[in-house]
Design an enzyme around this catalytic site. Sequence first.
Site, mmCIF file in Angstrom:
data_model
loop_
_atom_site.group_PDB
_atom_site.id
_atom_site.type_symbol
_atom_site.label_atom_id
_atom_site.label_comp_id
_atom_site.label_asym_id
_atom_site.label_seq_id
_atom_site.Cartn_x
_atom_site.Cartn_y
_atom_site.Cartn_z
ATOM 1 N N LYS A 137 0.839 -1.195 0.000
ATOM 2 C CA LYS A 137 0.000 0.000 0.000
ATOM 3 C C LYS A 137 0.877 1.250 0.000
ATOM 4 C CE LYS A 137 -3.647 2.303 2.683
ATOM 5 N NZ LYS A 137 -4.564 2.213 3.839
ATOM 6 N N SER A 178 -9.044 3.414 2.926
ATOM 7 C CA SER A 178 -8.016 3.956 2.063
ATOM 8 C C SER A 178 -7.184 2.881 1.367
ATOM 9 C CB SER A 178 -7.080 4.866 2.871
ATOM 10 O OG SER A 178 -6.420 4.151 3.895
ATOM 11 N N SER A 206 -9.896 1.274 7.114
ATOM 12 C CA SER A 206 -9.227 1.308 5.810
ATOM 13 C C SER A 206 -8.811 -0.044 5.256
ATOM 14 C CB SER A 206 -7.991 2.218 5.879
ATOM 15 O OG SER A 206 -8.377 3.548 6.098
#
Length: 449
Positions: free
Chosen positions: A62, A138, A162
Amino acid sequence: MQDALGLAKDIANGSLSADDAMRAARSRADAVQDLGATCWIAPDDPDPASDGPFAGVPLLAKDLGGPFAGIPMRAGSAALARMKGAADSDLAARFRAAGFRPFGATTVPEFGLALSSEPATGPICRNPLNPDLSAGGSSGGSAAAVAAGIVPLAHATDAGGSIRVPAACCGLVGLKPSRGAMPGGPGFGNHLGGIASEFAITRTIRDAQALWPCLTGDPRGLSPAPVQRKTEGPLTIGIQTGTDNITPDRAAILPEAARALESAGHRIVEIPASDLARIREISARAFGRIIAANLATLSQNGLDASLTEPLTQAFIEQGLSMKATDLWSATEAGATAAYQLWSLFDRVDILLTPMLSSAPLPLGAFPMDHDDSTAHLGRMDAFAPYAALANITGAPALTLPFGSDANGLPLPIQLIAPLGGDLQLLSLGATLESENRWQHPIPLFGNPA
């Protein structure tokens, strides 16, 4: 459905080489580039994998969290566009030691500030199950990459849902670990005041179970993974009632999951929505202040706020104007919420709640081209009403799909445990997964059948 352990087995027995797996992952990433799951791909293949249970399995990191050496970590922001890959974080080193081969980064909203991954710098991340919808945020790029079949699992982080929200949007498994269970060094240990956790988004429960011992604990014995409270015998599971703000199909899936757990020998009791309402309220207020204070700190440490999106600038300004007493109140509120949740666990062992209030939202549902941070936080809380309380309290939480709606989109549920109940959650998740209520339509490295 091929998962990371299945792919590792194929590599180990010679039916597929690690280089073949990497080529397949790269080819798939290129084929689904329009989904916007990845924001950076390494020009060259990584070094050969270490031995481990996932030896040779390709991995995407990520674009936010503990860094991976050689992979730029820009947090979806033009303000960090020139950053280069730093040394491995402790967690990244453990991913590599488990045998993974990181080769790229996944798309995030700027600084993880939205439950959709649409940074102004691009790309726009779309849901592989329906490209008109968001993949969540996210960790939306990580979820989209796994759902689209680029990789079988991907690194992810969770500060306010997230990991869990994108997993829920894309029909995947998302575990937000207990506070302190994952290594945070050398500089990520108390990021966001401890509300952020790192782990992965996976296709299967068994991958999450196998990954857990690879990443948890401190090898020096300084901060071992939390100990389970209860590991044997039937559990008392509290099901959330009063789900008036949840769409009927997503509310109806809760009692169905409860019946499956009851059939497995567990006891089900009802928990009124009012019992969690105060914890939710406290958590939401503390979350906003912690986010603003963190971004203000980045600004004071040299971040050029003029290069960030309008909503990010609003959070920065809010943080810079915040009184010390307001931030202190937020930390006290977090402790209060944790105490109240722990008190609830004196009555039940596990909580069963909705994960999302509706189907995945259309792209553009969480814009960041404005300065109304209060409205933005309200939209996120409305979409994932039981997400942030796990972050503020430090509790572990697991989401997994338990059926599909009339449009073929997943119906996710969430399980929350006391601190240290991560493996317990995964065990219950395996029970629900065995019901075969959801089959992901997109195989690894391939198109839908």
